[in-house]
Enzyme design. Structure first.
Site, PDB file in Angstrom:
ATOM      1  N   MET A 271       8.208   1.339  12.530  1.00 34.94           N
ATOM      2  CA  MET A 271       6.796   1.136  12.224  1.00 34.94           C
ATOM      3  C   MET A 271       6.534   1.413  10.760  1.00 34.94           C
ATOM      4  O   MET A 271       6.959   2.419  10.209  1.00 34.94           O
ATOM      5  CB  MET A 271       5.967   2.063  13.135  1.00 34.94           C
ATOM      6  CG  MET A 271       4.481   1.976  12.895  1.00 34.94           C
ATOM      7  SD  MET A 271       3.833   0.312  13.229  1.00 34.94           S
ATOM      8  CE  MET A 271       2.452   0.277  12.104  1.00 34.94           C
ATOM      9  N   GLU A 306      10.494  -3.229   7.370  1.00 37.52           N
ATOM     10  CA  GLU A 306       9.390  -2.261   7.258  1.00 37.52           C
ATOM     11  C   GLU A 306       8.996  -2.075   5.797  1.00 37.52           C
ATOM     12  O   GLU A 306       7.821  -1.932   5.478  1.00 37.52           O
ATOM     13  CB  GLU A 306       9.763  -0.924   7.905  1.00 37.52           C
ATOM     14  CG  GLU A 306      10.257  -1.010   9.358  1.00 37.52           C
ATOM     15  CD  GLU A 306       9.352  -1.814  10.288  1.00 37.52           C
ATOM     16  OE1 GLU A 306       8.144  -1.907  10.034  1.00 37.52           O
ATOM     17  OE2 GLU A 306       9.868  -2.385  11.280  1.00 37.52           O
ATOM     18  N   GLU A 328       3.526 -10.377  10.708  1.00 38.60           N
ATOM     19  CA  GLU A 328       4.861 -10.350  11.303  1.00 38.60           C
ATOM     20  C   GLU A 328       5.683 -11.609  11.011  1.00 38.60           C
ATOM     21  O   GLU A 328       6.850 -11.522  10.666  1.00 38.60           O
ATOM     22  CB  GLU A 328       4.782 -10.086  12.817  1.00 38.60           C
ATOM     23  CG  GLU A 328       4.251  -8.702  13.167  1.00 38.60           C
ATOM     24  CD  GLU A 328       5.028  -7.566  12.513  1.00 38.60           C
ATOM     25  OE1 GLU A 328       6.184  -7.774  12.071  1.00 38.60           O
ATOM     26  OE2 GLU A 328       4.466  -6.456  12.425  1.00 38.60           O
TER      27      GLU A 328
HETATM   28 ZN   LIG Z   1       6.867  -5.921  11.519  1.00 36.59          ZN
END
Ligand SMILES: [Zn+2]
Length: 887
Positions: A271, A306, A328
């Site tokens: 994350m 990330e 994304e």
């Molecule tokens: Zn991602």
């Protein structure tokens, strides 16, 4: 019990700007695993762009204990606000800037959903994307509310010596009774989903990076003390990513500190929280003897991913969760570019296409199909899908290819400049590309709104006398749920014409004055288009969709000899691999059909010939050679069957695999001997490729294991100084019914039992073994002390591997595999609905299977519908059952 769908869907068309904006957030945490108190001070003001003035203030909150609520320092009485399971609403707030103080308590130890604040291995940590922050405090928990955060963490010093949050560490001090505190300030406005904190007893591995403009950045990777010798590769990868983003996109890192923390219990891979990335330890920790080449490559990719989010996701974020692919799709594309730059470009492309075909194409063809930008959802956690990520990246790649590297870079520059610090939409991104390039990309937007994989039917004819070669291309996108009619999409079809000598022929379309050499891109816009190539003196073989230039399926009636020619000579390395795969697929499917109608599967001659050629003269790139020598897996082959018959498919592929093993035995030995010794472990493309090739040979030798193969495999298992080779040997042994099997599995566990990441591999290898008794094996693994239902990595290692990588056993005729999966989903449903819902996926394709499997899968879906309580699982089951689900 669920009746129909009790959870109302959220729709993109219902989007409204927030009624109140947030300037600053001041958070104070009194950390305690049993009960953590959170005091939050929000500086709010009415949003001038809101639809209506004087709207109620709505804060999200879930499973919170409300202790105090003050507006501008005055306590609010119970009559002035309302609170339910999801929201805190204050109907009347001032029509000017005001301060709201909220004090709540939350119970991290009892939090099994792993969203919000929870405990993992003695640490306290958070996961807030997409809607976890509302489990920490009442808050406008939506990505378009951005604010600057100050965070003070207070905890017992002995148990939690390290206290981390986003941004820069600005103050620290001692508290009472052995407690201490640290204050963090993040100067960049961010939405709540990027908030993070970590508290625990952690060791810090440090490095440094000097940015292009000469700023020094401290790199801190936190892990438990015993893992401190596994941080080097991640830190190296981070520096590579930082440099690459500067060179390729002109993006520099913006804080003085970049922190990564490894966490064992984590729902996702990693994350991108601003300045404080949290990683599933699987994607950060590596040492040659504990991590495979694939782990090393994954870590490089995920660390890069990330990091790249710092600009594509954090500095510029999503307006709402429908725009998830804005961050994304773009970031996966950037990650893919980075992986290609760090290794072999062709192999990186093969691997990304393999993921797309393995997971996204089936999704796009099933009941859970949705556009890259969905238009509605019940549970947003269910939309972290291959379509949003992988297909989203393909759409960005098409834009990149359409504009060229420089045009794309100019468009991205415009995007960063214009939207920095804001929450925006997919349209904003495309508009930036259009403006910087003076191009109209209107039709491209359809890729974001239309689901389904376009099918390209290509037909050709050659006129020897005229020297012309005609291509007729028709596109068609099959209907998907809620989208019965499809419009044509723009498709960049990269292609070449290959001559008898293997070289590319000049490409000159009718009406053109000059020929193009090599690859050219035909941009398709309509349902049917025709192209005439002229000036040809021989009949060419078309090499279509080079580099996989669009996420589509190509149907062209290749003859075996043509595919063999392309597999040996195509100038495009991706298509060279693709031709071999297509040849294998055609024949394996034909064999499966023969088995289905009562015949016996054999090794098809063209496959034997193709593999013989490959073994005699493997491609120079060893990693590419290894991929060329692998048969398409059963999951991907299944997608091409009219009705999926898992037994026939398994029999056909096994016959080919064992046939190749037996008939080309000498070739496999020679290949293994030639590439086995790569010296001391190095994670470098050449060595990685050689290990892959030698281990592919070993896997074939063990497909028909004679004594020599077994001895060689055991020797490699015992002597390997790296996990790649040791695990390859173990995998081969675990997939074979040989006396050495139990011995090797026991020895491996004995050696690695204290290493959870290595134990995950041991679990997965057994769960994925195609040997009979798979269901019983999985049940035994679930009873093993190494297994835990509360750890997502263990669930993925055992249940995920079984349901997604072991078709022969999962699709057992008596339905026991399906039953086992549904049992686990129900057990997880109340604890971790996000993971439970993801496991439903293999059952959603029930309609594609032969009748008895279809019925057995359907029965399990019905059972889930009756018994599952979470909206996560409920939504997946409803979509899987389609109209039936609404009965
Ligand atoms: Zn991602």
């Amino acid at each position: 019990m669920r009746e129909g769908s009790p959870h109302a869907p959220v729709r993109l068309t219902d989007y409204q700007p927030p009624a109140y904006l947030l300037d600053t957030v001041d958070l104070h945490f009194q950390l305690d695993p049993g009960r953590t108190r959170v005091r939050s001070q929000l500086a709010l003001r009415p949003n001038p762009a809101a639809e209506e003035a004087g709207a109620p203030l709505v804060l999200h909150g879930r499973e919170l204990e409300l202790l105090r609520l003050e507006l501008d320092g005055e306590a609010l009485t119970r009559a002035t606000y309302s609170v339910d399971a999801e929201r805190l609403i204050i109907p009347e707030v001032p029509d000017r800037p005001f301060t709201l103080t909220v004090e709540t308590a939350t119970r991290p130890e009892a939090n099994t959903a792993l969203e919000g604040l929870y405990t993992s291995g003695g640490k306290l940590c958070t996961q807030c994307e997409p809607e976890g922050f509302r489990r920490i405090t009442y808050f406008p928990d939506r990505p378009d509310v951005l604010a600057c955060y100050t965070v003070t963490l207070e905890a017992e010093r002995e148990e939690y010596p390290v206290l981390l949050a986003n941004g820069n560490r600005v103050a620290a001090g001692e508290g009472e009774e052995g407690r201490h505190w640290v204050r963090w300030e993040d100067p960049f406005p961010k939405p709540s989903y990027l908030f993070a904190l970590v508290a625990g007893d952690l060791t810090c591995c440090t490095d440094r990076f000097t940015t292009a403009s000469g700023r020094e950045v401290d790199l801190h990777l936190y892990t438990e003390a015993h893992n401190a010798d596994r941080a080097d590769h991640a830190l190296t990868s981070l520096k590579q990513a930082m440099r690459w983003d500067e060179e390729t996109y002109g993006r520099e890192y913006d804080l003085d500190l970049y922190q990564i923390v490894a966490v064992d219990d984590f729902n996702m891979g990693a994350m991108e929280n601003k300045g404080l990335n949290l990683f599933n330890s699987q994607f950060v920790l590596a040492r040659p003897d504990t991590a495979t080449d694939a782990d090393y490559a994954n870590i490089q990719a995920v660390v890069g991913h990330e990091y790249f989010h710092n600009w594509t996701g954090n500095r510029i974020t999503c307006r709402d969760w429908f725009q998830l692919s804005l961050k994304e799709g773009l970031t996966v594309f950037r990650e893919q570019q980075f992986s290609a730059a760090m290794g072999s470009e062709a192999v990186a492309r093969i691997d990304s296409v393999d993921r797309l075909r393995g997971a996204q194409f089936p999704e796009d063809a099933g009941p859970t199909a949705h556009p890259v930008r969905p238009s509605e959802y019940v549970e947003i956690n269910n939309f972290y899908t291959p379509t949003v990520y992988e297909k989203g990246a393909e759409v960005v790649r098409m834009l990149h290819n359409a504009l060229g590297p420089e045009g794309f870079r100019a468009g991205c520059d415009r995007y960063f400049e214009r939207f920095d610090g804001r929450a925006v939409t997919v349209e904003d991104f495309i508009t930036a590309l259009e403006e910087a390039n003076d191009r109209d990309l209107r039709q491209f937007r359809r890729w974001y709104t239309q689901a389904g994989t376009p099918q390209l039917e290509v037909r050709s004819s050659f006129d020897a006398e005229a020297g012309t070669f005609d291509l007729c291309v028709r596109q068609h996108t099959p209907a998907t749920p809620d989208q019965p009619h499809k419009e044509p999409v723009p498709i960049p079809l990269a292609m070449g014409l290959v001559g008898a000598d293997g070289a590319d022929l000049p490409l000159q379309l009718e009406g053109e004055s000059e020929a193009v050499h090599g690859t050219r891109v035909l941009l398709l816009h309509y349902e049917e288009e025709r192209f005439r190539f002229t000036g040809l003196t021989e009949e060419p073989i078309p090499s279509l969709l080079r580099g996989f230039s669009a996420p589509v399926e190509v149907d062209y009636p290749y003859r075996d000899a043509e595919l063999a020619h392309l597999a040996g000579h195509d100038g495009d390395l991706f298509n060279r691999w693709e031709a071999g795969q297509r040849l294998a697929r055609t024949h394996l499917l034909a064999q499966a059909e023969a088995v289905g109608s009562g015949g016996e599967a054999v090794l098809p001659d063209p496959l034997r010939a193709a593999f013989t050629r490959l073994l005699e003269a493997p491609p120079a790139d060893a990693a590419l050679a290894a991929r060329a020598l692998m048969l398409p897996d059963e999951g991907q082959l299944a997608e091409y069957m009219e009705t999926i018959d898992p037994d026939a498919l398994h029999a056909a592929r096994e016959a080919a695999r064992t046939g190749l093993a037996r008939e080309l035995r000498d070739g496999w030995w020679a290949l293994r001997d030639r590439f086995r010794d790569t010296g001391p472990y190095r994670f470098e493309p050449e060595a990685v490729g050689q290990r892959a090739l030698a281990n592919t040979a070993l896997a074939y030798l063990m497909a028909e294991p004679d004594e020599a193969a077994r001895a060689a495999c055991m020797e490699q298992f015992r002597q390997a100084d790296n996990m790649t080779d040791q695990l390859a040997a173990l995998r081969a042994l675990a997939a074979a019914d040989v006396p050495e099997r139990p011995e090797a599995l026991d020895a491996f566990y004995e050696r690695w039992q204290d290493d959870p990441l290595v134990v995950d591999k041991w679990l997965a290898i057994q769960a994925a073994s195609p040997l009979p008794g798979g269901v019983e094996r999985v049940q035994a693994l679930m009873d093993h002390p190494a297994f835990s239902l509360t750890n997502p990595n263990k669930v993925r290692a055992v249940i995920g591997a079984f349901a997604m990588r072991n078709p022969a056993q999962f699709h057992r005729p008596d339905g026991a595999g399906y039953r086992l999966l549904a049992d686990v989903v129900l057990e997880l449903d109340g604890r971790n609905p996000q993971i439970a819902a993801r496991l439903v996926k293999p059952l959603t394709r029930w309609r594609r299977f032969v009748p008895e499997r279809e019925a057995a899968m359907h029965a399990e879906l019905e059972r889930l519908r009756e018994r599952a309580g979470s909206p996560d699982v409920g939504e997946m089951v409803d979509r899987a059952l389609g109209d039936e689900g609404e009965a």
